[in-house]
Design an enzyme around this catalytic site. Structure first.
Site, PDB file in Angstrom:
ATOM      1  N   HIS A  79       0.812  -1.218   0.000  1.00  0.00           N
ATOM      2  CA  HIS A  79       0.000   0.000   0.000  1.00  0.00           C
ATOM      3  C   HIS A  79       0.850   1.275   0.000  1.00  0.00           C
ATOM      4  O   HIS A  79       0.336   2.368  -0.224  1.00  0.00           O
ATOM      5  CB  HIS A  79      -0.992   0.002   1.174  1.00  0.00           C
ATOM      6  CG  HIS A  79      -0.384   0.187   2.528  1.00  0.00           C
ATOM      7  ND1 HIS A  79      -0.172  -0.858   3.395  1.00  0.00           N
ATOM      8  CD2 HIS A  79       0.052   1.294   3.177  1.00  0.00           C
ATOM      9  CE1 HIS A  79       0.350  -0.413   4.525  1.00  0.00           C
ATOM     10  NE2 HIS A  79       0.498   0.913   4.411  1.00  0.00           N
ATOM     11  N   SER A 106       4.661   2.228   7.964  1.00  0.00           N
ATOM     12  CA  SER A 106       4.319   1.081   7.128  1.00  0.00           C
ATOM     13  C   SER A 106       5.510   0.646   6.274  1.00  0.00           C
ATOM     14  O   SER A 106       6.146   1.459   5.604  1.00  0.00           O
ATOM     15  CB  SER A 106       3.152   1.432   6.207  1.00  0.00           C
ATOM     16  OG  SER A 106       1.983   1.659   6.953  1.00  0.00           O
ATOM     17  N   ASP A 131       0.072  -7.702   1.228  1.00  0.00           N
ATOM     18  CA  ASP A 131       0.481  -6.318   1.463  1.00  0.00           C
ATOM     19  C   ASP A 131       1.996  -6.179   1.520  1.00  0.00           C
ATOM     20  O   ASP A 131       2.551  -5.547   2.419  1.00  0.00           O
ATOM     21  CB  ASP A 131      -0.152  -5.761   2.740  1.00  0.00           C
ATOM     22  CG  ASP A 131      -0.036  -4.232   2.809  1.00  0.00           C
ATOM     23  OD1 ASP A 131       0.106  -3.606   1.746  1.00  0.00           O
ATOM     24  OD2 ASP A 131      -0.060  -3.693   3.929  1.00  0.00           O
TER      25      ASP A 131
END
Length: 418
Positions: free
Chosen positions: A157, A271, A191
């Protein structure tokens, strides 16, 4: 001499007269050319090498050396090609086996110093800035160096929007040096994404550990660039293991992970960064945080509940992406209910698709799966995570409730790319 002896005059001697040569000489008789040849020279001693000639034993030796050199050259050339292809894709024919990763812990087992962990991992952690829709910094996250060939691990992402629009991606190291990067491959399901940063081959790879060795309450460190603040270190403990969560928006079943839960402060921008044990080994990839409205990849701030993808899954997905640029995930060919309908007693099959492993094994709509290979399943999300913990082609046993009866159904997992 006496007088009564007569005297003899001395007469000089004369040579005998020469005889005239004969008037006729017999002709010399010669052998025909084909019947005469000069005698051969004597053979040279065996220990003496005639000048201008090469001993016969040299040629097999030369041929053997040429063969060895050829094989060695081919092996070296093949190894170079095996490592990283020249087509610029960043893929590696033998996956993780073809790159230089590190597994040995840089710190001792009894290390309790967060400072020591930070000193070891900060040089291996990078900030990632992606540009898309004409705006630089449209996506900002973190990552860590996977190997000495310049591959970097991050979240899907973080780079998916830039990748879809062919936007440039930059990787920034601890010293502020910027490098251009490209996406080797990514997996929305897990992811995860792998970047190729050829100019960053001098960066230090992070040591890869094991999330399966973690214990609840064990100390961990999260490193990344929360809110764009590069080289940020936070510390906490392992709050829980095997926590099924999604890294997407609430109700989005495209990306579920069997996460390591931690209370180390994780914020948007963390992230893709590493979650590290106190031995200095990466045990997970920070991917999501809990919010008051559910779980998200990063819109609000930290409330003390963060989630990381286990490093074991990172290894599997990175290996697939390095080999082919794509990642596979297992499927059964059935849809399950997720969300408010679940009651914690299992995962109810909502529909079975034709020509799939689920149909071939005999699963039906309305079946409730309560176990996968003996592990309890509480809801649809838990079932998805349990399936994705396996690999395509594996045989898995499902414990199913149907009309009040419990039965075991064995099926072979199919595969899809994503």
């Amino acid at each position: 001499m006496t007088q009564d002896e007569p005297t003899q005059p001395i007469v000089p001697s004369t040579p005998p007269p020469r005889m005239p040569p004969p008037s006729w000489v017999p002709p010399t008789v010669q052998s025909p050319p084909h019947q005469w040849a000069p005698p051969p020279p004597p053979p040279a001693p065996r220990h003496v090498v005639p000048r201008g000639r090469v001993p016969g034993w040299i040629w097999p030796l030369v041929c053997g050396l040429a063969l060895v050199v050829g094989i060695a050259g081919g092996a070296i050339g093949g190894l170079v090609y095996e490592q990283v292809r020249d087509d610029g894709s960043g893929t590696v024919l033998s996956g993780l086996a073809g790159v230089d990763t590190v597994t040995e812990a840089p710190l001792p087992d009894d290390n309790g110093s967060i400072e020591a962990v930070a000193a070891r991992l900060l040089p291996s952690t990078v900030q990632i800035s992606a540009e898309y829709q004409g705006q630089k910094g449209g996506a900002t996250g973190s990552g860590f160096v996977l190997d000495r060939q310049g591959h970097v691990i991050t979240n899907n992402h973080v780079v998916e929007d830039a990748d879809s629009d062919d936007g440039p991606i930059e990787v920034v190291d601890e010293d502020g040096n910027r490098y251009d990067a490209e996406v080797v491959g990514r997996s929305a399901v897990y992811d995860l994404a792998v970047l190729s940063v050829p100019d960053a081959r001098g960066l230090v790879p992070a040591a890869l550990g094991s999330s399966q060795a973690l214990r609840v309450g064990e100390g961990v460190v999260a490193i990344g660039s929360p809110l764009g603040l590069s080289s940020t270190v936070t510390a906490g403990i392992v709050s829980a293991l095997h926590r099924p969560v999604t890294t997407g928006s609430t109700g989005d079943d495209s990306s579920y992970i069997n996460a390591v839960q931690t209370d180390a402060a994780i914020n948007p921008g963390n992230s893709g960064g590493p979650l590290v044990n106190l031995r200095g080994q990466v045990v997970g990839v920070n991917s999501a945080i809990a919010t008051t409205g559910g779980t998200a990849s990063g819109e609000s701030g930290n409330i003390g509940v963060g989630f990381a993808i286990p490093i074991e899954q990172v290894r599997i997905t990175a290996d697939q992406i390095l080999r082919t640029g794509k990642a596979e995930y297992p499927v059964i060919g059935a849809k399950v209910k997720t969300g408010s309908q679940v009651d914690g007693d299992g995962a109810e099959i909502d529909s079975v698709l034709p020509d799939t492993p689920a149909e071939d094994a005999g699963l039906e709509k309305g079946d409730v799966i309560v176990e996968v290979d003996g592990d309890r399943v509480t809801d649809g999300i838990a079932l998805i995570v349990a399936i994705r913990a396996h690999q395509p082609g594996e045989q898995v046993d499902f414990t199913v409730l149907r009309d009040g009866d419990q039965r075991t159904i064995t099926l072979t997992l199919g595969s899809e790319t994503g």
